[in-house]
Design a protein around this motif. Structure first.
Motif, PDB file in Angstrom:
ATOM      1  N   ASP A 104       0.824  -1.210   0.000  1.00 14.62           N
ATOM      2  CA  ASP A 104       0.000   0.000   0.000  1.00 14.62           C
ATOM      3  C   ASP A 104       0.857   1.259   0.000  1.00 14.62           C
ATOM      4  OD1 ASP A 104      -2.850   0.767   0.023  1.00 14.62           O
ATOM      5  OD2 ASP A 104      -2.309   1.834   1.858  1.00 14.62           O
ATOM      6  N   LEU A 105       2.029   1.171   0.629  1.00 14.40           N
ATOM      7  CA  LEU A 105       2.924   2.328   0.644  1.00 14.40           C
ATOM      8  C   LEU A 105       3.447   2.605  -0.758  1.00 14.40           C
ATOM      9  CD1 LEU A 105       3.872   4.244   2.848  1.00 14.40           C
ATOM     10  CD2 LEU A 105       5.905   2.827   3.151  1.00 14.40           C
ATOM     11  N   VAL A 106       3.843   1.555  -1.468  1.00 18.33           N
ATOM     12  CA  VAL A 106       4.299   1.741  -2.847  1.00 18.33           C
ATOM     13  C   VAL A 106       3.158   2.285  -3.696  1.00 18.33           C
ATOM     14  CG1 VAL A 106       5.116   0.554  -4.923  1.00 18.33           C
ATOM     15  CG2 VAL A 106       6.068  -0.041  -2.693  1.00 18.33           C
ATOM     16  N   ARG A 107       1.978   1.769  -3.494  1.00 13.83           N
ATOM     17  CA  ARG A 107       0.788   2.269  -4.202  1.00 13.83           C
ATOM     18  C   ARG A 107       0.616   3.770  -3.957  1.00 13.83           C
ATOM     19  NH1 ARG A 107      -4.262   2.286  -1.818  1.00 13.83           N
ATOM     20  NH2 ARG A 107      -6.053   2.522  -3.218  1.00 13.83           N
ATOM     21  N   LYS A 132      -7.921  20.667  -4.720  1.00 15.22           N
ATOM     22  CA  LYS A 132      -7.174  20.874  -5.953  1.00 15.22           C
ATOM     23  C   LYS A 132      -5.952  19.956  -6.005  1.00 15.22           C
ATOM     24  CE  LYS A 132      -6.705  25.167  -6.980  1.00 15.22           C
ATOM     25  NZ  LYS A 132      -6.172  26.574  -6.997  1.00 15.22           N
ATOM     26  N   LYS A 133      -5.344  19.710  -4.846  1.00 12.39           N
ATOM     27  CA  LYS A 133      -4.156  18.860  -4.790  1.00 12.39           C
ATOM     28  C   LYS A 133      -4.509  17.385  -4.613  1.00 12.39           C
ATOM     29  CE  LYS A 133      -0.512  20.547  -2.943  1.00 12.39           C
ATOM     30  NZ  LYS A 133       0.557  21.082  -2.037  1.00 12.39           N
ATOM     31  N   LEU A 134      -5.568  17.103  -3.863  1.00  9.40           N
ATOM     32  CA  LEU A 134      -5.870  15.720  -3.510  1.00  9.40           C
ATOM     33  C   LEU A 134      -6.680  14.969  -4.571  1.00  9.40           C
ATOM     34  CD1 LEU A 134      -6.682  16.119   0.287  1.00  9.40           C
ATOM     35  CD2 LEU A 134      -4.624  15.152  -0.735  1.00  9.40           C
ATOM     36  N   ILE A 135      -7.561  15.657  -5.288  1.00 14.17           N
ATOM     37  CA  ILE A 135      -8.404  14.957  -6.267  1.00 14.17           C
ATOM     38  C   ILE A 135      -7.576  14.238  -7.329  1.00 14.17           C
ATOM     39  CG2 ILE A 135     -10.055  15.331  -8.160  1.00 14.17           C
ATOM     40  CD1 ILE A 135     -11.539  17.277  -6.290  1.00 14.17           C
ATOM     41  N   PRO A 136      -6.514  14.858  -7.915  1.00 19.35           N
ATOM     42  CA  PRO A 136      -5.687  14.106  -8.871  1.00 19.35           C
ATOM     43  C   PRO A 136      -5.037  12.872  -8.245  1.00 19.35           C
ATOM     44  CG  PRO A 136      -5.251  16.462  -9.052  1.00 19.35           C
ATOM     45  CD  PRO A 136      -6.098  16.277  -7.830  1.00 19.35           C
ATOM     46  N   ILE A 137      -4.684  12.943  -6.979  1.00 20.04           N
ATOM     47  CA  ILE A 137      -4.094  11.784  -6.296  1.00 20.04           C
ATOM     48  C   ILE A 137      -5.141  10.690  -6.127  1.00 20.04           C
ATOM     49  CG2 ILE A 137      -3.077  10.995  -4.112  1.00 20.04           C
ATOM     50  CD1 ILE A 137      -1.743  13.751  -3.886  1.00 20.04           C
ATOM     51  N   TRP A 138      -6.352  11.069  -5.740  1.00 23.70           N
ATOM     52  CA  TRP A 138      -7.426  10.078  -5.618  1.00 23.70           C
ATOM     53  C   TRP A 138      -7.695   9.399  -6.960  1.00 23.70           C
ATOM     54  CZ3 TRP A 138     -11.039  14.091  -2.803  1.00 23.70           C
ATOM     55  CH2 TRP A 138     -10.580  14.277  -1.497  1.00 23.70           C
ATOM     56  N   GLU A 139      -7.647  10.175  -8.028  1.00 26.25           N
ATOM     57  CA  GLU A 139      -7.854   9.596  -9.361  1.00 26.25           C
ATOM     58  C   GLU A 139      -6.724   8.640  -9.719  1.00 26.25           C
ATOM     59  OE1 GLU A 139      -8.167  13.131 -11.702  1.00 26.25           O
ATOM     60  OE2 GLU A 139     -10.308  13.434 -11.252  1.00 26.25           O
ATOM     61  N   ASN A 140      -5.497   8.983  -9.318  1.00 26.43           N
ATOM     62  CA  ASN A 140      -4.358   8.085  -9.563  1.00 26.43           C
ATOM     63  C   ASN A 140      -4.521   6.761  -8.827  1.00 26.43           C
ATOM     64  OD1 ASN A 140      -3.049   9.902 -11.229  1.00 26.43           O
ATOM     65  ND2 ASN A 140      -1.732  10.722  -9.624  1.00 26.43           N
ATOM     66  N   PHE A 141      -4.997   6.821  -7.588  1.00 26.48           N
ATOM     67  CA  PHE A 141      -5.252   5.586  -6.838  1.00 26.48           C
ATOM     68  C   PHE A 141      -6.222   4.686  -7.608  1.00 26.48           C
ATOM     69  CE2 PHE A 141      -3.890   7.674  -2.722  1.00 26.48           C
ATOM     70  CZ  PHE A 141      -2.979   6.697  -2.352  1.00 26.48           C
ATOM     71  N   SER A 142      -7.276   5.264  -8.141  1.00 24.42           N
ATOM     72  CA  SER A 142      -8.268   4.481  -8.886  1.00 24.42           C
ATOM     73  C   SER A 142      -7.652   3.839 -10.121  1.00 24.42           C
ATOM     74  CB  SER A 142      -9.447   5.380  -9.293  1.00 24.42           C
ATOM     75  OG  SER A 142     -10.121   5.866  -8.152  1.00 24.42           O
ATOM     76  N   ARG A 143      -6.811   4.584 -10.839  1.00 24.41           N
ATOM     77  CA  ARG A 143      -6.175   4.035 -12.041  1.00 24.41           C
ATOM     78  C   ARG A 143      -5.203   2.907 -11.681  1.00 24.41           C
ATOM     79  NH1 ARG A 143      -6.379   9.432 -14.027  1.00 24.41           N
ATOM     80  NH2 ARG A 143      -4.351   9.936 -13.081  1.00 24.41           N
ATOM     81  N   ILE A 144      -4.452   3.087 -10.620  1.00 20.55           N
ATOM     82  CA  ILE A 144      -3.500   2.056 -10.198  1.00 20.55           C
ATOM     83  C   ILE A 144      -4.232   0.766  -9.842  1.00 20.55           C
ATOM     84  CG2 ILE A 144      -1.916   1.429  -8.313  1.00 20.55           C
ATOM     85  CD1 ILE A 144      -1.080   4.450  -8.313  1.00 20.55           C
ATOM     86  N   GLU A 162      -6.818  -0.451 -11.087  1.00 22.61           N
ATOM     87  CA  GLU A 162      -7.395  -1.161 -12.238  1.00 22.61           C
ATOM     88  C   GLU A 162      -6.544  -2.350 -12.654  1.00 22.61           C
ATOM     89  OE1 GLU A 162      -7.870   1.757 -15.286  1.00 22.61           O
ATOM     90  OE2 GLU A 162      -9.492   2.829 -14.235  1.00 22.61           O
ATOM     91  N   ASP A 163      -5.250  -2.322 -12.346  1.00 22.01           N
ATOM     92  CA  ASP A 163      -4.345  -3.427 -12.683  1.00 22.01           C
ATOM     93  C   ASP A 163      -3.805  -4.021 -11.385  1.00 22.01           C
ATOM     94  OD1 ASP A 163      -2.417  -5.187 -13.498  1.00 22.01           O
ATOM     95  OD2 ASP A 163      -1.296  -3.768 -14.738  1.00 22.01           O
ATOM     96  N   PRO A 164      -4.328  -5.158 -10.937  1.00 17.63           N
ATOM     97  CA  PRO A 164      -3.919  -5.728  -9.647  1.00 17.63           C
ATOM     98  C   PRO A 164      -2.455  -6.164  -9.588  1.00 17.63           C
ATOM     99  CG  PRO A 164      -5.320  -7.264 -10.867  1.00 17.63           C
ATOM    100  CD  PRO A 164      -5.361  -5.964 -11.598  1.00 17.63           C
ATOM    101  N   ARG A 165      -1.793  -6.288 -10.750  1.00 15.93           N
ATOM    102  CA  ARG A 165      -0.395  -6.712 -10.779  1.00 15.93           C
ATOM    103  C   ARG A 165       0.582  -5.534 -10.812  1.00 15.93           C
ATOM    104  NH1 ARG A 165       2.030 -10.799  -9.212  1.00 15.93           N
ATOM    105  NH2 ARG A 165       3.722 -10.145 -10.597  1.00 15.93           N
ATOM    106  N   TYR A 166       0.080  -4.349 -11.057  1.00 11.87           N
ATOM    107  CA  TYR A 166       0.957  -3.215 -11.321  1.00 11.87           C
ATOM    108  C   TYR A 166       1.913  -2.920 -10.166  1.00 11.87           C
ATOM    109  CZ  TYR A 166       2.542   1.504 -12.442  1.00 11.87           C
ATOM    110  OH  TYR A 166       3.319   2.607 -12.686  1.00 11.87           O
ATOM    111  N   VAL A 167       1.390  -2.835  -8.951  1.00 11.46           N
ATOM    112  CA  VAL A 167       2.225  -2.486  -7.796  1.00 11.46           C
ATOM    113  C   VAL A 167       3.309  -3.539  -7.588  1.00 11.46           C
ATOM    114  CG1 VAL A 167       2.256  -2.164  -5.286  1.00 11.46           C
ATOM    115  CG2 VAL A 167       0.453  -1.102  -6.656  1.00 11.46           C
ATOM    116  N   ASP A 168       2.944  -4.817  -7.663  1.00  9.37           N
ATOM    117  CA  ASP A 168       3.932  -5.886  -7.493  1.00  9.37           C
ATOM    118  C   ASP A 168       5.005  -5.835  -8.572  1.00  9.37           C
ATOM    119  OD1 ASP A 168       2.720  -6.868  -5.226  1.00  9.37           O
ATOM    120  OD2 ASP A 168       1.543  -8.373  -6.283  1.00  9.37           O
ATOM    121  N   ASP A 169       4.597  -5.535  -9.801  1.00  3.85           N
ATOM    122  CA  ASP A 169       5.574  -5.439 -10.894  1.00  3.85           C
ATOM    123  C   ASP A 169       6.568  -4.300 -10.645  1.00  3.85           C
ATOM    124  OD1 ASP A 169       4.407  -7.565 -12.186  1.00  3.85           O
ATOM    125  OD2 ASP A 169       3.238  -6.333 -13.589  1.00  3.85           O
TER     126      ASP A 169
END
Length: 328
Positions: free
Chosen positions: A61-64, A279-291, A293-300
């Motif tokens: 979760d920290l890497v995420r 203004k600062k947090l909404i783009p980060i929340w959107e990034n969390f959602s995109r990340i 979408e791929d359950p393997r991305y963080v591990d990779d």
């Protein structure tokens, strides 16, 4: 410049991590530095050795969180400390040239023991964690280390260890400098030190609705008992948050004059803060959602980054072994 910094996986990221560290990490990355950012899971064991049930979850979760806040694995090396065993080897070798009395004089040693007095921290691992921290930094020959104010003393110890090793054996290590963030320390929502135990933190993944509730309940200048009472922004944690969340010069003037003359109320001030925080947090929340979408991305990202880190660490350890006449 080669940069290194890390975080312990002891829970969810909060906004103090964002403005106190991660924004600085991203800036250093975008300035073209060679950045190594890691999850310090061995360091988490120095105080949380008795409960490792969520260590793997918190590590991922920290890497995420790093990725959601803008750390780019194509530009920076993102890895997990325990995946590079050379850290432990170098820490062991460094422990041979650092006295116990020197470690006991480190301010944070007594401070953390006092803060966590409900835990038994009379372990060798807790005593020598600054030595492991020095190994984390020096094994990558980092020249700059983004840290909070409370860690500057540790960087000085790291410089001492580098000097002593270079004097005793051979010139292997640079002496790194501490790099403080623009907002080195953000208070909790109640004005005290930000701490999970106080319940005064704001998680990075807080919902928009809960964010509004939390900010509107924030403590303000105690002198403003009534709406018509003038206040002093310097005595108000909301003002510190304004500075952390990119208040404009015009907005800053509006808050300062409005507060000191009682032309605006605390709710008006908090509404402006909410606007800038979103203004600062909404783009980060959107990034969390995109990340997600791929359950393997963080591990990779972890596997590839740890592999890259290990290659650098191995090269350094070859130099260290040669300098110390260690055969294998």
């Amino acid at each position: 410049m080669r940069i290194l910094s890390g975080m312990r996986p002891t829970g969810k990221l909060h906004i103090g991590h964002l403005v106190g560290a991660l924004e600085n990490w991203v800036r250093l990355q975008e300035e073209g530095n060679e950045c190594f950012y890691f999850v310090a899971d061995w360091h988490a064991l120095t105080t949380h050795y008795d409960d490792v049930s969520r260590l793997k979850e918190y590590t991922r979760d920290l890497v995420r969180g790093f990725l959601a806040c803008g750390i780019d694995p194509e530009k920076s090396v993102v890895f997990v400390q325990s995946g590079v065993k050379e850290h432990a080897e170098l820490a062991l070798l460094f422990s041979m040239i650092v006295s116990v009395s020197r470690l006991e004089r480190i301010p944070t040693y007594k401070e953390i023991k006092k803060e966590l007095n409900y835990k038994d921290l009379s372990t060798a691992g807790f005593l020598i964690y600054p030595v492991l921290q020095a190994a984390d930094i020096l094994i990558y020959k980092a020249e700059g280390v983004p840290v909070g104010e409370d860690q500057v003393y540790h960087i000085e110890l790291t410089r001492e260890i580098a000097r002593r090793f270079n004097h005793l054996y051979a010139e292997v290590f640079p002496e790194p400098d501490a790099i403080l963030s623009r907002v080195p320390k953000l208070p909790g929502t109640d004005g005290r030190k930000m701490s999970k135990s106080y319940g005064n933190i704001i998680n990075l993944e807080i919902s928009e609705i809960e964010l509004e509730r939390t900010i509107l309940r924030m403590m303000t200048d105690p002198a403003r008992v009534r709406r018509t009472d003038p206040g002093n922004p310097e005595n108000c944690p909301v003002w510190r948050y304004h500075q952390a969340f990119d208040i404009s010069e015009e907005e800053s003037k509006w808050v300062w004059e409005g507060c000191t003359t009682a032309k605006i109320g605390c709710v008006d001030c908090k509404r402006l803060l909410l606007k800038n925080m979103k203004k600062k947090l909404i783009p980060i929340w959107e990034n969390f959602s995109r990340i997600d979408e791929d359950p393997r991305y963080v591990d990779d990202v972890i596997l590839e980054g740890t592999k890259r880190a290990r290659e650098v660490a191995r090269q350094t350890m070859e130099e260290v072994r040669k300098a110390m006449n260690l055969m294998f």
